[in-house]
Design a protein around this motif. Structure first.
Motif, PDB file in Angstrom:
ATOM      1  N   ILE A  30       0.630  -1.283  -0.051  1.00 31.88           N
ATOM      2  CA  ILE A  30      -0.123   0.007   0.062  1.00 31.88           C
ATOM      3  C   ILE A  30       0.866   1.273   0.090  1.00 31.88           C
ATOM      4  O   ILE A  30       0.667   2.123  -0.662  1.00 31.88           O
ATOM      5  CB  ILE A  30      -0.793  -0.073   1.190  1.00 31.88           C
ATOM      6  N   SER A  31       1.930   1.300   0.683  1.00 28.39           N
ATOM      7  CA  SER A  31       2.879   2.372   0.840  1.00 28.39           C
ATOM      8  C   SER A  31       3.436   2.576  -0.417  1.00 28.39           C
ATOM      9  O   SER A  31       3.560   3.803  -0.989  1.00 28.39           O
ATOM     10  CB  SER A  31       3.930   1.936   1.997  1.00 28.39           C
ATOM     11  N   GLY A  32       4.020   1.624  -1.069  1.00 32.75           N
ATOM     12  CA  GLY A  32       4.646   1.580  -2.327  1.00 32.75           C
ATOM     13  C   GLY A  32       3.449   2.222  -3.424  1.00 32.75           C
ATOM     14  O   GLY A  32       4.074   2.953  -4.167  1.00 32.75           O
ATOM     15  N   LEU A  33       2.581   1.891  -3.580  1.00 35.93           N
ATOM     16  CA  LEU A  33       1.365   2.097  -4.444  1.00 35.93           C
ATOM     17  C   LEU A  33       0.982   3.588  -4.327  1.00 35.93           C
ATOM     18  O   LEU A  33       1.204   4.444  -5.307  1.00 35.93           O
ATOM     19  CB  LEU A  33       0.233   1.343  -4.266  1.00 35.93           C
ATOM     20  N   LEU A  34       0.953   4.207  -2.893  1.00 35.44           N
ATOM     21  CA  LEU A  34       0.603   5.335  -3.012  1.00 35.44           C
ATOM     22  C   LEU A  34       1.641   6.395  -3.003  1.00 35.44           C
ATOM     23  O   LEU A  34       1.670   7.550  -3.595  1.00 35.44           O
ATOM     24  CB  LEU A  34       0.168   5.668  -1.391  1.00 35.44           C
ATOM     25  N   GLN A  35       2.763   5.817  -2.834  1.00 33.02           N
ATOM     26  CA  GLN A  35       4.214   6.582  -3.151  1.00 33.02           C
ATOM     27  C   GLN A  35       4.064   6.776  -4.771  1.00 33.02           C
ATOM     28  O   GLN A  35       4.532   8.136  -5.169  1.00 33.02           O
ATOM     29  CB  GLN A  35       5.442   5.921  -2.526  1.00 33.02           C
ATOM     30  N   CYS A  36       4.149   5.919  -5.639  1.00 30.16           N
ATOM     31  CA  CYS A  36       3.965   5.644  -7.033  1.00 30.16           C
ATOM     32  C   CYS A  36       2.882   6.887  -7.427  1.00 30.16           C
ATOM     33  O   CYS A  36       2.951   7.531  -8.414  1.00 30.16           O
ATOM     34  CB  CYS A  36       3.637   4.543  -7.548  1.00 30.16           C
ATOM     35  N   VAL A  37       1.813   6.707  -6.647  1.00 27.91           N
ATOM     36  CA  VAL A  37       0.734   7.396  -7.203  1.00 27.91           C
ATOM     37  C   VAL A  37       0.985   9.125  -6.884  1.00 27.91           C
ATOM     38  O   VAL A  37       0.766  10.072  -7.856  1.00 27.91           O
ATOM     39  CB  VAL A  37      -0.762   7.019  -6.564  1.00 27.91           C
ATOM     40  N   PHE A  38       1.164   9.448  -5.595  1.00 31.92           N
ATOM     41  CA  PHE A  38       1.420  11.009  -5.268  1.00 31.92           C
ATOM     42  C   PHE A  38       2.780  11.282  -5.278  1.00 31.92           C
ATOM     43  O   PHE A  38       2.703  12.857  -5.420  1.00 31.92           O
ATOM     44  CB  PHE A  38       0.906  11.125  -3.679  1.00 31.92           C
ATOM     45  N   PHE A  39       3.693  10.869  -5.465  1.00 35.40           N
ATOM     46  CA  PHE A  39       4.894  11.179  -5.372  1.00 35.40           C
ATOM     47  C   PHE A  39       5.956  10.347  -6.332  1.00 35.40           C
ATOM     48  O   PHE A  39       6.871   9.847  -6.022  1.00 35.40           O
ATOM     49  CB  PHE A  39       5.702  11.091  -3.904  1.00 35.40           C
ATOM     50  N   PRO A  40       5.613  10.364  -7.624  1.00 28.99           N
ATOM     51  CA  PRO A  40       6.134   9.562  -8.594  1.00 28.99           C
ATOM     52  C   PRO A  40       7.781   9.911  -8.864  1.00 28.99           C
ATOM     53  O   PRO A  40       8.194   8.840  -9.302  1.00 28.99           O
ATOM     54  CB  PRO A  40       5.311   9.805  -9.894  1.00 28.99           C
ATOM     55  N   SER A  41       8.197  10.908  -8.765  1.00 32.87           N
ATOM     56  CA  SER A  41       9.433  11.337  -8.911  1.00 32.87           C
ATOM     57  C   SER A  41      10.428  11.141  -7.827  1.00 32.87           C
ATOM     58  O   SER A  41      11.508  11.691  -7.747  1.00 32.87           O
ATOM     59  CB  SER A  41       9.557  12.572  -9.541  1.00 32.87           C
ATOM     60  N   THR A  42       9.740  10.779  -6.544  1.00 33.69           N
ATOM     61  CA  THR A  42      10.673  10.666  -5.565  1.00 33.69           C
ATOM     62  C   THR A  42      10.865   9.017  -5.054  1.00 33.69           C
ATOM     63  O   THR A  42       9.831   8.503  -5.040  1.00 33.69           O
ATOM     64  CB  THR A  42       9.936  11.153  -4.285  1.00 33.69           C
ATOM     65  N   ALA A  43      12.092   8.731  -4.864  1.00 32.66           N
ATOM     66  CA  ALA A  43      12.299   7.257  -4.267  1.00 32.66           C
ATOM     67  C   ALA A  43      12.441   7.360  -2.848  1.00 32.66           C
ATOM     68  O   ALA A  43      12.723   8.439  -2.195  1.00 32.66           O
ATOM     69  CB  ALA A  43      13.617   6.657  -4.904  1.00 32.66           C
ATOM     70  N   LEU A  44      12.039   5.979  -2.121  1.00 33.05           N
ATOM     71  CA  LEU A  44      12.282   5.896  -0.663  1.00 33.05           C
ATOM     72  C   LEU A  44      13.040   4.897  -0.337  1.00 33.05           C
ATOM     73  O   LEU A  44      13.249   3.919  -1.335  1.00 33.05           O
ATOM     74  CB  LEU A  44      10.725   5.614  -0.204  1.00 33.05           C
ATOM     75  N   LEU A  45      13.592   5.043   0.711  1.00 36.28           N
ATOM     76  CA  LEU A  45      14.613   3.904   1.363  1.00 36.28           C
ATOM     77  C   LEU A  45      14.179   3.718   2.752  1.00 36.28           C
ATOM     78  O   LEU A  45      14.224   4.618   3.608  1.00 36.28           O
ATOM     79  CB  LEU A  45      16.058   4.528   1.192  1.00 36.28           C
ATOM     80  N   GLY A  46      14.083   2.355   3.013  1.00 39.21           N
ATOM     81  CA  GLY A  46      13.591   2.294   4.756  1.00 39.21           C
ATOM     82  C   GLY A  46      12.371   1.639   4.770  1.00 39.21           C
ATOM     83  O   GLY A  46      11.745   1.114   4.002  1.00 39.21           O
ATOM     84  N   ALA A  47      12.216   1.235   6.331  1.00 44.06           N
ATOM     85  CA  ALA A  47      11.226   0.692   6.702  1.00 44.06           C
ATOM     86  C   ALA A  47      10.454   1.219   7.712  1.00 44.06           C
ATOM     87  O   ALA A  47       9.636   0.633   8.484  1.00 44.06           O
ATOM     88  CB  ALA A  47      11.290  -0.804   7.105  1.00 44.06           C
TER      89      ALA A  47
END
Length: 118
Positions: A30-47
């Motif tokens: 869910i976090s990954g999906l929402l990250q791609c939808v709302f912040f597509p140009s930003t990558a995340l690292l961590g848990a």
């Protein structure tokens, strides 16, 4: 990582490895999906979203029939309130939105598990 190591094992003992793994996978998805939808140009690292899921899940660990634990309210106000404030007013390159998503997933997951166990 410290919070993950402190909160994870008791939650695994309480809910079991399979249930906890399901919660972790759902939260990550869910976090990954929402990250791609709302912040597509930003990558995340961590848990950190998973850690917030575990924190909220732990606050529901002692829930009795249909009663919302005081610990849930306190944790929501303190942890998630701090994240809302930070997301709105602090520029620190931390994914506060994903912390909120993880906390929300943990709360929902905890209530679903509690309904099935009661």
């Amino acid at each position: 990582m410290l919070l993950f190591l402190v909160v994870g094992p008791p939650m695994e003992e309480k809910y079991g490895s399979k249930v906890l793994l399901l919660g972790i996978l759902l939260t990550a998805g869910i976090s990954g999906l929402l990250q791609c939808v709302f912040f597509p140009s930003t990558a995340l690292l961590g848990a950190s979203g998973i850690v917030f899921m575990l924190i909220m899940l732990s606050s529901l660990a002692g829930m009795k029939e249909g009663r919302i634990p005081l610990t849930l309210i306190l944790v929501a106000v303190l942890y998630l309130g701090q994240e809302v404030y930070s997301a709105l007013f602090v520029q620190d390159h931390v994914a506060h939105f994903m912390h909120l998503v993880g906390g929300t997933c943990g709360t929902i997951f905890g209530f679903i598990i509690a309904q099935k166990r009661l």
